[in-house]
Scaffold this motif. Structure first.
Motif, short mmCIF file in Angstrom:
data_model
loop_
_atom_site.label_atom_id
_atom_site.label_comp_id
_atom_site.label_asym_id
_atom_site.label_seq_id
_atom_site.Cartn_x
_atom_site.Cartn_y
_atom_site.Cartn_z
N MET A 30 0.84 -1.20 0.00
CA MET A 30 0.00 0.00 0.00
C MET A 30 0.87 1.24 0.00
SD MET A 30 -3.08 -0.89 2.65
CE MET A 30 -1.93 -1.44 3.92
N THR A 31 0.45 2.22 -0.76
CA THR A 31 1.19 3.47 -0.84
C THR A 31 0.69 4.45 0.21
OG1 THR A 31 -0.34 4.44 -2.45
CG2 THR A 31 1.49 3.13 -3.32
N ALA A 32 1.48 5.49 0.44
CA ALA A 32 1.09 6.51 1.41
C ALA A 32 -0.18 7.23 0.96
CB ALA A 32 2.23 7.50 1.59
N SER A 33 -0.33 7.40 -0.35
CA SER A 33 -1.52 8.10 -0.86
C SER A 33 -2.78 7.29 -0.59
CB SER A 33 -1.37 8.37 -2.35
OG SER A 33 -1.24 7.16 -3.08
N ILE A 34 -2.71 5.97 -0.74
CA ILE A 34 -3.87 5.11 -0.45
C ILE A 34 -4.24 5.19 1.03
CG2 ILE A 34 -4.66 2.72 -0.31
CD1 ILE A 34 -3.18 2.16 -2.89
N LEU A 35 -3.22 5.14 1.89
CA LEU A 35 -3.47 5.22 3.32
C LEU A 35 -4.08 6.57 3.70
CD1 LEU A 35 -0.31 3.50 4.85
CD2 LEU A 35 -2.67 2.67 4.92
N PHE A 36 -3.62 7.63 3.04
CA PHE A 36 -4.16 8.97 3.32
C PHE A 36 -5.63 9.05 2.93
CE2 PHE A 36 -5.18 13.31 2.02
CZ PHE A 36 -4.87 14.00 3.19
N VAL A 37 -5.95 8.55 1.75
CA VAL A 37 -7.35 8.57 1.29
C VAL A 37 -8.22 7.72 2.22
CG1 VAL A 37 -8.92 7.91 -0.57
CG2 VAL A 37 -6.75 9.04 -1.10
N PHE A 38 -7.69 6.56 2.61
CA PHE A 38 -8.42 5.68 3.52
C PHE A 38 -8.67 6.37 4.85
CE2 PHE A 38 -8.34 2.60 7.02
CZ PHE A 38 -9.43 1.81 6.68
N LEU A 39 -7.64 7.04 5.38
CA LEU A 39 -7.77 7.72 6.66
C LEU A 39 -8.81 8.85 6.57
CD1 LEU A 39 -6.84 8.12 9.57
CD2 LEU A 39 -4.99 9.58 8.70
N ALA A 40 -8.75 9.62 5.49
CA ALA A 40 -9.71 10.71 5.31
C ALA A 40 -11.14 10.19 5.24
CB ALA A 40 -9.37 11.50 4.05
N ALA A 41 -11.33 9.09 4.48
CA ALA A 41 -12.67 8.50 4.37
C ALA A 41 -13.13 7.94 5.71
CB ALA A 41 -12.66 7.40 3.32
N SER A 42 -12.21 7.34 6.45
CA SER A 42 -12.55 6.76 7.76
C SER A 42 -12.97 7.84 8.75
CB SER A 42 -11.35 5.98 8.31
OG SER A 42 -11.00 4.91 7.45
N ILE A 43 -12.24 8.95 8.76
CA ILE A 43 -12.57 10.05 9.68
C ILE A 43 -13.95 10.61 9.36
CG2 ILE A 43 -11.97 12.41 10.32
CD1 ILE A 43 -9.02 11.60 10.00
N ALA A 44 -14.22 10.79 8.07
CA ALA A 44 -15.54 11.31 7.66
C ALA A 44 -16.66 10.37 8.09
CB ALA A 44 -15.57 11.53 6.15
N LEU A 45 -16.44 9.07 7.90
CA LEU A 45 -17.46 8.09 8.27
C LEU A 45 -17.65 8.01 9.78
CD1 LEU A 45 -16.50 5.26 5.76
CD2 LEU A 45 -18.64 6.56 5.76
N THR A 46 -16.57 8.15 10.54
CA THR A 46 -16.65 8.07 11.99
C THR A 46 -17.37 9.28 12.57
OG1 THR A 46 -14.57 6.81 12.04
CG2 THR A 46 -15.31 7.77 14.11
N PHE A 47 -17.14 10.45 11.98
CA PHE A 47 -17.81 11.67 12.44
C PHE A 47 -19.28 11.71 12.05
CE2 PHE A 47 -13.77 14.09 13.21
CZ PHE A 47 -14.10 14.53 14.48
#
Length: 206
Positions: free
Chosen positions: A1-18
């Motif tokens: 996994m690349t850093a960009s994939i992890l960043f997009v995943f993290l951003a999506a996860s934060i939005a879903l959690t909020f």
């Protein structure tokens, strides 16, 4: 996994959690009804439940809920029954004496509430089964390991957000708990919220 994939995943996860949902509401209710300590411990339990869903998704176990209506129904009604049980307990704790007793709940009991509530929700299992694979890369190999890493990232950000929600809702809860009359009203409110979450889960479809 690349850093960009992890960043997009993290951003999506934060939005879903909020995003407003049963988990957020559950933590807020615990904070308001029982104070900051209860909310944070409940949030820790809920986040620990994420590990179960991550392992289940990585191992393909969650697919059972997608393919088997019976498995989905069994876990769904178990979770709904548990929420109804919490509603009944909240009604029992409506007196000031009950509120004082609820403050004495052990850390393990509060942690267990969050953990069980999260694990006994087949909708969460299906969510992880659908969400995590979208961010894996077959060329990187070992898909289950990638899903496990993604699950840990999701759990870490959820831990920060849920404990933050628990902290701030607990401030309100601590104020209420110093006022028994207001506390009695919020015990009934907690019972209504738990019952509505239980009914919502019971009516959930795959």
């Amino acid at each position: 996994m690349t850093a960009s994939i992890l960043f997009v995943f993290l951003a999506a996860s934060i939005a879903l959690t909020f995003a407003p949902g049963p988990d957020n509401l559950f933590v807020v209710t615990q904070g308001i009804a029982r104070g900051r300590r209860a909310a944070i411990l409940t949030a820790l339990g809920m986040c620990s439940g994420i590990t179960v869903h991550t392992v289940a998704a990585a191992a393909g176990i969650s697919a059972l809920f997608y393919s088997s209506a019976l498995a989905f129904q069994v876990v769904k009604f178990a979770g709904a029954g548990y929420l109804i049980y919490l509603a009944w307990q909240a009604v029992r704790e409506r007196s000031s004496l009950g509120l004082a007793a609820s403050l004495g709940l052990s850390g393990a009991a509060l942690f267990r509430r969050g953990f069980v509530m999260n694990v006994l929700n087949p909708k969460v299992a299906l969510f992880f089964l659908a969400f995590l694979p979208q961010f894996t890369n077959r060329e990187a190999g070992n898909i289950p390991l990638q899903m496990a890493v993604l699950g840990l990232v999701f759990m870490a950000q959820a831990l920060v957000i849920f404990t933050g929600i628990g902290f701030f809702s607990g401030i309100v809860g601590n104020w209420i708990l110093r006022r028994p009359r207001a506390g009695r009203w919020f015990s009934w409110l907690s019972a209504a919220i738990f019952a509505s979450l239980g009914v919502r889960l019971a009516l959930a479809q795959r």
